[in-house]
Each structure stands twice: as C-alpha cells, then as structure tokens.
Design a protein around this motif. Structure first.
Motif, PDB file in Angstrom:
ATOM      1  N   SER A  60     -10.203   3.511  -3.272  1.00 36.42           N
ATOM      2  CA  SER A  60      -9.583   2.391  -3.984  1.00 36.42           C
ATOM      3  C   SER A  60      -8.423   1.859  -3.149  1.00 36.42           C
ATOM      4  CB  SER A  60      -9.086   2.844  -5.365  1.00 36.42           C
ATOM      5  OG  SER A  60      -8.376   1.808  -6.001  1.00 36.42           O
ATOM      6  N   ALA A  61      -8.595   0.669  -2.588  1.00 38.42           N
ATOM      7  CA  ALA A  61      -7.555   0.086  -1.737  1.00 38.42           C
ATOM      8  C   ALA A  61      -6.273  -0.174  -2.524  1.00 38.42           C
ATOM      9  CB  ALA A  61      -8.067  -1.210  -1.110  1.00 38.42           C
ATOM     10  N   ALA A  62      -6.423  -0.628  -3.775  1.00 35.67           N
ATOM     11  CA  ALA A  62      -5.241  -0.922  -4.588  1.00 35.67           C
ATOM     12  C   ALA A  62      -4.439   0.346  -4.870  1.00 35.67           C
ATOM     13  CB  ALA A  62      -5.667  -1.585  -5.897  1.00 35.67           C
ATOM     14  N   LEU A  63      -5.134   1.418  -5.232  1.00 37.68           N
ATOM     15  CA  LEU A  63      -4.446   2.674  -5.521  1.00 37.68           C
ATOM     16  C   LEU A  63      -3.810   3.253  -4.263  1.00 37.68           C
ATOM     17  CD1 LEU A  63      -3.751   4.914  -7.528  1.00 37.68           C
ATOM     18  CD2 LEU A  63      -5.947   5.984  -6.984  1.00 37.68           C
ATOM     19  N   ASN A  64      -4.506   3.215  -3.144  1.00 38.16           N
ATOM     20  CA  ASN A  64      -3.952   3.736  -1.888  1.00 38.16           C
ATOM     21  C   ASN A  64      -2.698   2.974  -1.482  1.00 38.16           C
ATOM     22  OD1 ASN A  64      -6.175   5.342  -1.975  1.00 38.16           O
ATOM     23  ND2 ASN A  64      -7.270   4.338  -0.312  1.00 38.16           N
ATOM     24  N   ASN A  65      -2.752   1.661  -1.604  1.00 36.18           N
ATOM     25  CA  ASN A  65      -1.585   0.841  -1.251  1.00 36.18           C
ATOM     26  C   ASN A  65      -0.410   1.129  -2.178  1.00 36.18           C
ATOM     27  OD1 ASN A  65      -0.349  -1.438   0.268  1.00 36.18           O
ATOM     28  ND2 ASN A  65      -0.423  -2.435  -1.734  1.00 36.18           N
ATOM     29  N   LEU A  66      -0.708   1.344  -3.461  1.00 33.14           N
ATOM     30  CA  LEU A  66       0.360   1.658  -4.416  1.00 33.14           C
ATOM     31  C   LEU A  66       1.045   2.976  -4.063  1.00 33.14           C
ATOM     32  CD1 LEU A  66       1.879   1.286  -7.118  1.00 33.14           C
ATOM     33  CD2 LEU A  66      -0.028   2.494  -8.221  1.00 33.14           C
ATOM     34  N   ILE A  67       0.260   4.008  -3.780  1.00 30.14           N
ATOM     35  CA  ILE A  67       0.833   5.323  -3.483  1.00 30.14           C
ATOM     36  C   ILE A  67       1.676   5.275  -2.222  1.00 30.14           C
ATOM     37  CG2 ILE A  67       0.256   7.702  -2.860  1.00 30.14           C
ATOM     38  CD1 ILE A  67      -2.190   7.460  -4.667  1.00 30.14           C
ATOM     39  N   THR A  68       1.138   4.686  -1.173  1.00 32.78           N
ATOM     40  CA  THR A  68       1.896   4.628   0.092  1.00 32.78           C
ATOM     41  C   THR A  68       3.165   3.798  -0.046  1.00 32.78           C
ATOM     42  OG1 THR A  68       0.474   2.775   0.793  1.00 32.78           O
ATOM     43  CG2 THR A  68      -0.141   4.987   1.523  1.00 32.78           C
ATOM     44  N   THR A  69       3.102   2.710  -0.813  1.00 33.24           N
ATOM     45  CA  THR A  69       4.289   1.876  -1.012  1.00 33.24           C
ATOM     46  C   THR A  69       5.370   2.622  -1.794  1.00 33.24           C
ATOM     47  OG1 THR A  69       2.929  -0.135  -0.980  1.00 33.24           O
ATOM     48  CG2 THR A  69       5.136  -0.316  -1.929  1.00 33.24           C
ATOM     49  N   LEU A  70       4.958   3.335  -2.847  1.00 30.62           N
ATOM     50  CA  LEU A  70       5.930   4.093  -3.630  1.00 30.62           C
ATOM     51  C   LEU A  70       6.588   5.189  -2.790  1.00 30.62           C
ATOM     52  CD1 LEU A  70       4.073   4.461  -7.068  1.00 30.62           C
ATOM     53  CD2 LEU A  70       6.002   2.973  -6.519  1.00 30.62           C
ATOM     54  N   ILE A  71       5.792   5.877  -1.971  1.00 30.39           N
ATOM     55  CA  ILE A  71       6.358   6.923  -1.113  1.00 30.39           C
ATOM     56  C   ILE A  71       7.310   6.313  -0.087  1.00 30.39           C
ATOM     57  CG2 ILE A  71       5.788   8.667   0.636  1.00 30.39           C
ATOM     58  CD1 ILE A  71       3.229   9.214  -0.910  1.00 30.39           C
ATOM     59  N   TYR A  72       6.941   5.183   0.471  1.00 30.05           N
ATOM     60  CA  TYR A  72       7.784   4.495   1.450  1.00 30.05           C
ATOM     61  C   TYR A  72       9.132   4.102   0.833  1.00 30.05           C
ATOM     62  CZ  TYR A  72       9.196   0.910   4.848  1.00 30.05           C
ATOM     63  OH  TYR A  72       9.894   0.162   5.766  1.00 30.05           O
ATOM     64  N   ILE A  73       9.083   3.523  -0.380  1.00 26.97           N
ATOM     65  CA  ILE A  73      10.321   3.114  -1.054  1.00 26.97           C
ATOM     66  C   ILE A  73      11.162   4.339  -1.410  1.00 26.97           C
ATOM     67  CG2 ILE A  73      11.246   2.023  -3.137  1.00 26.97           C
ATOM     68  CD1 ILE A  73       8.851   0.122  -3.072  1.00 26.97           C
ATOM     69  N   ALA A  74      10.516   5.420  -1.846  1.00 26.64           N
ATOM     70  CA  ALA A  74      11.259   6.627  -2.210  1.00 26.64           C
ATOM     71  C   ALA A  74      12.001   7.202  -1.001  1.00 26.64           C
ATOM     72  CB  ALA A  74      10.301   7.663  -2.791  1.00 26.64           C
ATOM     73  N   ILE A  75      11.360   7.226   0.161  1.00 30.01           N
ATOM     74  CA  ILE A  75      12.014   7.738   1.379  1.00 30.01           C
ATOM     75  C   ILE A  75      13.195   6.864   1.765  1.00 30.01           C
ATOM     76  CG2 ILE A  75      11.685   8.214   3.836  1.00 30.01           C
ATOM     77  CD1 ILE A  75       8.776   8.894   3.194  1.00 30.01           C
ATOM     78  N   LEU A  76      13.023   5.536   1.657  1.00 27.21           N
ATOM     79  CA  LEU A  76      14.132   4.631   1.977  1.00 27.21           C
ATOM     80  C   LEU A  76      15.306   4.835   1.024  1.00 27.21           C
ATOM     81  CD1 LEU A  76      12.322   1.246   2.784  1.00 27.21           C
ATOM     82  CD2 LEU A  76      13.287   2.910   4.388  1.00 27.21           C
ATOM     83  N   LEU A  77      15.032   5.044  -0.255  1.00 24.13           N
ATOM     84  CA  LEU A  77      16.115   5.256  -1.218  1.00 24.13           C
ATOM     85  C   LEU A  77      16.872   6.551  -0.937  1.00 24.13           C
ATOM     86  CD1 LEU A  77      14.457   4.098  -4.586  1.00 24.13           C
ATOM     87  CD2 LEU A  77      16.267   2.957  -3.304  1.00 24.13           C
ATOM     88  N   VAL A  78      16.123   7.602  -0.625  1.00 24.15           N
ATOM     89  CA  VAL A  78      16.772   8.878  -0.309  1.00 24.15           C
ATOM     90  C   VAL A  78      17.673   8.725   0.916  1.00 24.15           C
ATOM     91  CG1 VAL A  78      16.372  11.249   0.461  1.00 24.15           C
ATOM     92  CG2 VAL A  78      14.992  10.290  -1.386  1.00 24.15           C
ATOM     93  N   GLY A  79      17.150   8.074   1.946  1.00 27.97           N
ATOM     94  CA  GLY A  79      17.954   7.856   3.144  1.00 27.97           C
ATOM     95  C   GLY A  79      19.171   6.989   2.868  1.00 27.97           C
TER      96      GLY A  79
END
Length: 309
Positions: A60-79
């Motif tokens: 599922s391209a939509a689900l994969n994009n959602l997961i990777t985007t959320l992880i990306y944003i979470a890492i940026l927030l932590v940093g």
C-alpha cells in the motif's frame, strides 16, 4: 536629563550582559547547529531505509508513505527539542509541548470526521479486506474498487459511475467481497409442469450445463426441487463460475438460461406460466359470457336487412 542617562545606562548594561551571555553560549550554539544538521541528515537516511524495509511487507503506497512521513517528522521533533535543550531553552520546550497538546485536542474536535476517515483508512490498509480491482458491495453500491486512499474508497459501479465512499462508512458497514475467492455461485429459480418426469428434468439440466461459460468443472451442478407452486413444481439450479468481473457472472447466467430453454424445447419439457381469470364484476350478477352474448345478439339484429329495403 538624569532619567535619560539612567535609561541609557540600563540599556547599555543589558546589551553588555547579552553580549557576555552570547559569548558564553557560542559553544552551545555551535553544538546546536551541528546537532540540527545531523538531525536532518539522520532523519533523511532513516526515512529511505525504512521505506525500503516497509515496501517488502506492505504494497500500500499510501500506508507506506504515511509511516515513513510520521517517522521522519518524529525524528525531526526529537532533534529540535534536543537543540532547544542545548541552548538552555527548556522552558520553551515545555511550552511547545503544552501548546502542541492543546492544539491537537482542538483539531481533534474540529476535524473528528476527517480523523475518523483517516484512522479507518489506516486500519483498512493494514487489514486489507479488499484490494484494487475487487468487486464489492457496500452501503448499497455494487462495483469494482478503482482506488484506495487514506480518506476514501473509490468504487466504479457496474453502470459506469464513480462513487467515492468515505473510509468510515466502509469500515463501519458490512462489505461483500465477490472477488475474494475468485469464484461465485449462480442460482437460477425456475419451474416445470406437474406432468413432467422430475428425475429426467434433473438429468437434462445437469447434462446441458456441463459446458456453460466460465463454469468451475471441479464443482458439481446442483438441481434441487424447492416447492409445489400454484402452476408448477419449482426448482433451483446451482453451479459455480470463475469470477474476476461482474460480466463473468452475468454472461454465465444468461448462457445457462439459453441452454436450458433449448434443451427443454428439444425434450418436450414444459415451463408453465400462470393462468389468471379476470372478473369484470358485471351488474346484476351476470357473467361476462352472458353480457357478450347479449351484445353479439343485439349487433346481429341491427345487421339484418329491414323490410322494404
């Protein structure tokens, strides 16, 4: 004049203090910049690695994009929070966290329907009760799934119209997936005359439908008598066909009806039709035949030649 001098002295003292503090904070600022750059770099690398990893398990391209985007944003927030901590802005961090919580709560109430569709879309993407190309029936709509997003399920009806169903409606209501097993049973209701040999009728139907379109040869053809009707003995004919699209089912059913009708004509088997008597409720209790006889006799009298003509 003295007040102005005092104000200027206070301003210069403040600027001097800020300058000294800035000099003391230069190492922290340098570390914060390095940490911020490293955060963006690490977040980008992890996003690419996680995307390749998830693609092995989810299509599922939509689900994969959602997961990777959320992880990306979470890492940026932590940093980002680490950067603020290095700059000794812990109070700002606490204020931001509190603000994010309040904003998130407000947005949750304001966009609860959108959030419900989004969460339903995530669950549908994970559970995969259907996929693109499947023929489904839900919420009164029958058609083929053309697209699945995190907000809607797009269904192309058999008559050509495109229906976009919110994920919440699809998730909360029953869904019939006709393509799940790639086979479907065709049921034909019909009747034969009371005078027919029922065992012969069964054999004729079974023999006739052996080569019907798209029939699954590994499953038997079933002919079951159901009831004594008003003018016929009713039966149900069942057989299975391969199913990829609605046309497979409809064409097989049509082909079966044509074959059975030809076979019955050839074998002299009668498919009775109901006979109804119409009562016109004539005045005086007279029957329709009596009234017609009067009309006929009256017209015959008028057609006789008169004397002297």
């Amino acid at each position: 004049m003295k007040a102005i001098n005092n104000a200027l002295d206070l301003l210069l003292q403040k600027l001097n203090n800020w300058g000294e503090h800035l000099v003391l904070m230069l190492p922290n600022i340098f570390i914060a910049l390095v940490l911020l750059i490293a955060t963006f770099y690490i977040a980008r690398l992890l996003r690419k690695w996680i995307e390749r990893f998830i693609n092995r398990f989810s299509h599922s391209a939509a689900l994969n994009n959602l997961i990777t985007t959320l992880i990306y944003i979470a890492i940026l927030l932590v940093g980002f929070f680490f950067v603020l901590s290095v700059l000794q802005l812990d109070g700002v961090v606490i204020s931001l966290l509190a603000g994010v919580g309040i904003i998130g709560l407000a947005l949750g109430f304001a966009f609860q329907d959108i959030a419900a569709n989004f969460i339903s879309g995530v669950i549908i993407a994970v559970q995969k009760p259907f996929s693109v190309g499947d023929m489904i029936e839900t919420n009164g709509y029958l058609g083929m799934i053309e697209r699945i997003t995190l907000r809607t399920v797009d269904v192309r009806k058999t008559t050509g119209e495109l229906v976009r169903l919110p994920n919440k409606m699809v998730f909360e209501n029953p869904v019939t997936n006709f393509s799940y097993q790639h086979v479907r049973r065709v049921d034909l209701d019909m009747g034969v005359s009371f005078a027919e040999d029922l065992e012969k009728v069964q054999q004729v139907i079974i023999t006739t439908l052996q080569d019907v379109k798209n029939r699954v040869k590994t499953r038997d053809i079933e002919v079951m008598y159901d009831e004594f009707g008003d003018s016929s003995i009713n039966l149900v004919v069942r057989f299975w066909v391969t199913y990829k699209r609605q046309f497979d089912y409809v064409s097989a059913k049509s082909d079966a009806i044509i074959r059975i009708k030809k076979a019955f004509d050839r074998e002299g088997i009668t498919i009775p039709f109901p006979i109804r008597t119409m009562d016109f409720a004539m005045k005086g209790g007279e029957t329709l035949s009596e009234e017609l006889q009067k009309v006929t006799n009256g017209q015959a009298q008028n057609d006789k030649p008169q004397d002297g003509e």
